[in-house]
Design a protein around this motif. Structure first.
Motif, mmCIF file in Angstrom:
data_model
loop_
_atom_site.group_PDB
_atom_site.id
_atom_site.type_symbol
_atom_site.label_atom_id
_atom_site.label_comp_id
_atom_site.label_asym_id
_atom_site.label_seq_id
_atom_site.Cartn_x
_atom_site.Cartn_y
_atom_site.Cartn_z
ATOM 1 N N ALA A 187 0.824 -1.215 0.000
ATOM 2 C CA ALA A 187 0.000 0.000 0.000
ATOM 3 C C ALA A 187 0.860 1.269 0.000
ATOM 4 O O ALA A 187 0.473 2.283 -0.579
ATOM 5 N N PHE A 188 2.037 1.198 0.632
ATOM 6 C CA PHE A 188 2.845 2.413 0.762
ATOM 7 C C PHE A 188 3.632 2.730 -0.514
ATOM 8 O O PHE A 188 4.177 3.821 -0.644
ATOM 9 N N VAL A 189 3.684 1.778 -1.454
ATOM 10 C CA VAL A 189 4.417 2.015 -2.703
ATOM 11 C C VAL A 189 3.831 3.197 -3.484
ATOM 12 O O VAL A 189 4.576 4.115 -3.866
ATOM 13 N N PRO A 190 2.493 3.242 -3.736
ATOM 14 C CA PRO A 190 1.973 4.401 -4.489
ATOM 15 C C PRO A 190 2.237 5.737 -3.793
ATOM 16 O O PRO A 190 2.477 6.745 -4.457
ATOM 17 N N GLN A 191 2.237 5.756 -2.442
ATOM 18 C CA GLN A 191 2.536 7.004 -1.731
ATOM 19 C C GLN A 191 4.005 7.382 -1.917
ATOM 20 O O GLN A 191 4.323 8.566 -2.099
ATOM 21 N N VAL A 192 4.885 6.366 -1.901
ATOM 22 C CA VAL A 192 6.322 6.619 -2.055
ATOM 23 C C VAL A 192 6.655 6.997 -3.509
ATOM 24 O O VAL A 192 7.692 7.598 -3.782
ATOM 25 N N VAL A 193 5.779 6.657 -4.450
ATOM 26 C CA VAL A 193 5.946 7.117 -5.832
ATOM 27 C C VAL A 193 5.457 8.566 -5.957
ATOM 28 O O VAL A 193 6.122 9.408 -6.549
ATOM 29 N N GLN A 194 4.282 8.829 -5.360
ATOM 30 C CA GLN A 194 3.656 10.153 -5.511
ATOM 31 C C GLN A 194 4.423 11.260 -4.803
ATOM 32 O O GLN A 194 4.620 12.349 -5.361
ATOM 33 N N THR A 195 4.864 10.999 -3.562
ATOM 34 C CA THR A 195 5.446 12.075 -2.746
ATOM 35 C C THR A 195 6.735 12.665 -3.329
ATOM 36 O O THR A 195 6.839 13.892 -3.440
ATOM 37 N N PRO A 196 7.718 11.854 -3.757
ATOM 38 C CA PRO A 196 8.936 12.458 -4.338
ATOM 39 C C PRO A 196 8.632 13.179 -5.650
ATOM 40 O O PRO A 196 9.322 14.136 -5.999
ATOM 41 N N ARG A 197 7.588 12.726 -6.382
ATOM 42 C CA ARG A 197 7.266 13.329 -7.671
ATOM 43 C C ARG A 197 6.635 14.700 -7.477
ATOM 44 O O ARG A 197 6.999 15.663 -8.140
ATOM 45 N N THR A 198 5.677 14.786 -6.560
ATOM 46 C CA THR A 198 4.963 16.049 -6.356
ATOM 47 C C THR A 198 5.647 16.925 -5.306
ATOM 48 O O THR A 198 5.453 18.143 -5.293
ATOM 49 N N ARG A 199 6.414 16.319 -4.411
ATOM 50 C CA ARG A 199 7.034 16.993 -3.262
ATOM 51 C C ARG A 199 5.996 17.746 -2.423
ATOM 52 O O ARG A 199 6.316 18.710 -1.728
ATOM 53 N N LEU A 259 9.514 2.078 3.624
ATOM 54 C CA LEU A 259 8.616 2.899 2.793
ATOM 55 C C LEU A 259 8.041 4.061 3.612
ATOM 56 O O LEU A 259 8.015 5.208 3.147
ATOM 57 N N ALA A 260 7.604 3.776 4.838
ATOM 58 C CA ALA A 260 7.016 4.827 5.688
ATOM 59 C C ALA A 260 8.064 5.882 6.033
ATOM 60 O O ALA A 260 7.754 7.081 6.114
ATOM 61 N N LEU A 261 9.329 5.450 6.220
ATOM 62 C CA LEU A 261 10.391 6.409 6.560
ATOM 63 C C LEU A 261 10.691 7.359 5.396
ATOM 64 O O LEU A 261 11.080 8.515 5.627
ATOM 65 N N VAL A 262 10.501 6.896 4.157
ATOM 66 C CA VAL A 262 10.686 7.784 3.004
ATOM 67 C C VAL A 262 9.649 8.914 3.063
ATOM 68 O O VAL A 262 9.992 10.102 2.937
ATOM 69 N N VAL A 263 8.383 8.552 3.294
ATOM 70 C CA VAL A 263 7.313 9.555 3.377
ATOM 71 C C VAL A 263 7.572 10.491 4.558
ATOM 72 O O VAL A 263 7.463 11.722 4.436
ATOM 73 N N LEU A 264 7.955 9.908 5.714
ATOM 74 C CA LEU A 264 8.249 10.710 6.902
ATOM 75 C C LEU A 264 9.388 11.689 6.631
ATOM 76 O O LEU A 264 9.329 12.857 7.037
ATOM 77 N N GLY A 265 10.418 11.229 5.919
ATOM 78 C CA GLY A 265 11.553 12.097 5.575
ATOM 79 C C GLY A 265 11.108 13.297 4.751
ATOM 80 O O GLY A 265 11.521 14.434 5.027
#
Lengths: 87, 87
Positions: free
Chosen positions: B18-30, B72-78
């Motif tokens: 589930a966290f993969v789409p969030q980890v794709v979206q967040t670095p792209r949109t910032r 994956l969660a730590l990438v979003v948290l970062g």
């Protein structure tokens, strides 16, 4: 209670209560743009399966933790799904 | 494999991926404004405890699923933690 049991309960408490701040923030700001729809679709489906898994095993900690997490995740998913109507 | 085992593996696969789409979206949109900092702090701490719980029980499905989810969660948290520097 063993150390591993204690850790498991603390872990369940944290991963379930984690969604509370999101469920507070999202209705207040009504901003869901940075939230991934795919994440909440997959996550809600997965937590629903964990809930059924708990029922099959008659494991109350799994049933309770995932039942509450599912309700919280569905609130966020509901806001995300109606996002386009608010923009 | 029993029905409950199958359900458990399917559930773990969904809640981790589930966290993969969030980890794709967040670095792209910032864009992390709609994402709750409290959620990712509590969730990452909880998943870290699940990971240690798995190690104590020598339960590889718990170790693997939560190890991947934690990364994956730590990438979003970062991204969330560095949000103010980008705004």
């Amino acid at each position: 209670m063993s150390l591993s049991d204690l850790l498991g309960y603390a872990a369940a408490l944290l991963t379930t209560s984690a969604f509370v701040p999101q469920v507070v923030q999202t209705p207040r700001t009504r901003d869901t743009r940075a939230i991934s729809l795919g994440m909440y679709l997959l996550f809600s489906a997965g937590v629903a399966l964990w809930w059924i898994y708990g029922i099959l095993l008659a494991a109350w900690p799994i049933i309770l933790a995932n039942g509450i997490t599912l309700l919280l995740a569905l609130v966020v998913l509901g806001y995300k799904l109606t996002e386009s109507q608010r923009l």
